[in-house]
Design an enzyme around this catalytic site. Structure first.
Site, mmCIF file in Angstrom:
data_model
loop_
_atom_site.group_PDB
_atom_site.id
_atom_site.type_symbol
_atom_site.label_atom_id
_atom_site.label_comp_id
_atom_site.label_asym_id
_atom_site.label_seq_id
_atom_site.Cartn_x
_atom_site.Cartn_y
_atom_site.Cartn_z
ATOM 1 N N LYS A 199 -0.941 -5.864 -3.451
ATOM 2 C CA LYS A 199 -1.538 -4.594 -3.105
ATOM 3 C C LYS A 199 -1.741 -3.890 -1.611
ATOM 4 O O LYS A 199 -2.446 -5.175 -0.834
ATOM 5 C CB LYS A 199 -2.936 -4.539 -3.614
ATOM 6 C CG LYS A 199 -4.102 -3.611 -3.891
ATOM 7 C CD LYS A 199 -4.975 -3.453 -4.881
ATOM 8 C CE LYS A 199 -6.239 -2.507 -3.710
ATOM 9 N NZ LYS A 199 -7.181 -2.318 -5.468
ATOM 10 N N LYS A 252 1.398 -2.305 -5.589
ATOM 11 C CA LYS A 252 1.027 -0.509 -5.361
ATOM 12 C C LYS A 252 0.778 -0.530 -4.150
ATOM 13 O O LYS A 252 0.382 -1.741 -3.072
ATOM 14 C CB LYS A 252 -0.838 -0.966 -5.986
ATOM 15 C CG LYS A 252 -1.669 0.278 -5.799
ATOM 16 C CD LYS A 252 -3.030 -0.442 -6.845
ATOM 17 C CE LYS A 252 -3.995 1.194 -6.287
ATOM 18 N NZ LYS A 252 -5.253 0.298 -6.175
#
Ligand code: PBG
Length: 326
Positions: A199, A252
């Site tokens: 992330k 992400k």
């Protein structure tokens, strides 16, 4: 002079679908849903056209709307009634996500994922417990190990409330091991875990932070989320999470990080998820509104690209609109 090898032969309408290497279907998609404890009616999210914050009373209805399009999986985010330094409402038995989970799982067959993080629940907006003096010195950061306990409590309380899967997104070192262990100890061996493994500290989360009211009050998340410049480090993060017991590894954001999706696909035998984040959604909508892009087509192309790069499942705000068409 003329070519003997002619790839164009495989591009006629009759054969294109037969040789297509990637496909997209409603069963690949996860729809984000925002449940808001501060409202009695749906509140449109301005920067994410078509999305609302819904009151707990409408959570079941909202999930049924998603399922009518053919999308069976939902990831839940909460906007609590109150925030404090330790994000207490993230792990309260009667927290907004826990209440919504109880109703949704009692009344629908949807597959429900709980996002496990503290940033929507802390008054400072960071994803964990911060140093005492951090407000005056934003270079100080979230305390890793103290945060673990709170993430564990959050995940277990979501599982107690009926979550099928929990998805830790706080980028706290050791969060997967700690949560997996605690779920097992609590008798939730069957609750799956999807880690936000890679992330990044991304400006593409902007609209989400409006939607979930989770922007940091000071500083930023660069001390715990990944540096967008790093590629090898994503493999390290994913390896740790796989070893710690993640069932699904997520990347992400999505589109700006296709190389990472592709790397993880090659290196790991676990399912790979990609999060097509709020900014990716908002920018296509904004351009379409100006008449510069065709929304349906670019949305479809974006998600097919994520599949082509190696994603098995995609979390996306386009889920319902696209599923309806697929
Ligand atoms: C919570 C969380 C965020 C997103 C998903 N979970 C925000 C953040 O890290 O700032 C962003 C999702 C999106 O932009 O669509 N940590």
């Amino acid at each position: 002079m003329y070519p003997t090898d002619r790839p164009r032969r495989l591009r006629t309408d009759g054969i294109r679908p037969l040789v297509s290497e990637s496909s997209l279907s409603a069963s690949d998609l996860v729809a984000p849903v925002f449940v808001d404890a501060t409202t009695d009616e749906r509140v449109p999210i301005e920067s994410m056209p078509g999305h609302d914050r819904v009151p707990v009373d409408e959570a079941v209805e909202r999930v049924e709307e998603v399922r009518e399009t053919g999308v069976e999986a939902v990831i839940l985010f909460g906007i609590p009634e109150a925030k404090d330094a330790r994000g207490t409402r993230a792990y309260a038995d009667d927290g907004v996500v826990q209440r919504a989970l109880r109703r949704i799982t009692a009344e629908t067959d949807a597959y429900i994922i709980g996002d496990v993080c503290l940033c929507e629940y802390t008054d400072h907006g960071h994803c964990g417990v911060i140093e005492e003096s951090a407000e005056s010195d934003p270079t100080l950061t979230v305390r890793n190990d103290e945060t673990l306990d709170l993430l564990v409590e959050t995940a277990v309380s979501q599982a107690d409330a009926g979550a099928d899967m929990v998805a830790p997104s706080a980028m706290t070192d050791g969060q997967v091991r700690a949560i997996r262990g605690a779920l097992d100890d609590a008798g939730h061996e069957d609750v799956a875990l999807m880690s936000y493994a890679a992330k990044y500290e991304s400006a593409f989360y902007g609209p989400f932070r409006d939607a979930a009211d989770g922007a940091p009050a000071f500083g930023d998340r660069r001390h715990y989320q990944m540096d967008p410049a790093n590629r090898r480090e994503a493999l390290r993060e994913a390896r740790l999470d796989a070893e710690e017991g993640a069932d699904v590894l997520m990347v992400k954001p999505g589109l700006p990080y296709l190389d990472i999706v592709s790397d993880l696909r090659r290196e790991f035998d676990r399912p790979i998820a990609a999060y097509n984040v709020s900014g990716e959604y908002a920018m296509l909508h904004a351009a379409a509104e100006k008449g510069w892009l065709d929304l349906e087509t670019v949305a479809h192309e974006s998600l097919v690209s994520l599949k082509r790069a190696g994603a098995d499942l995609i979390v996306t705000y386009f889920a319902e609109d696209l599923a309806d068409r697929l």
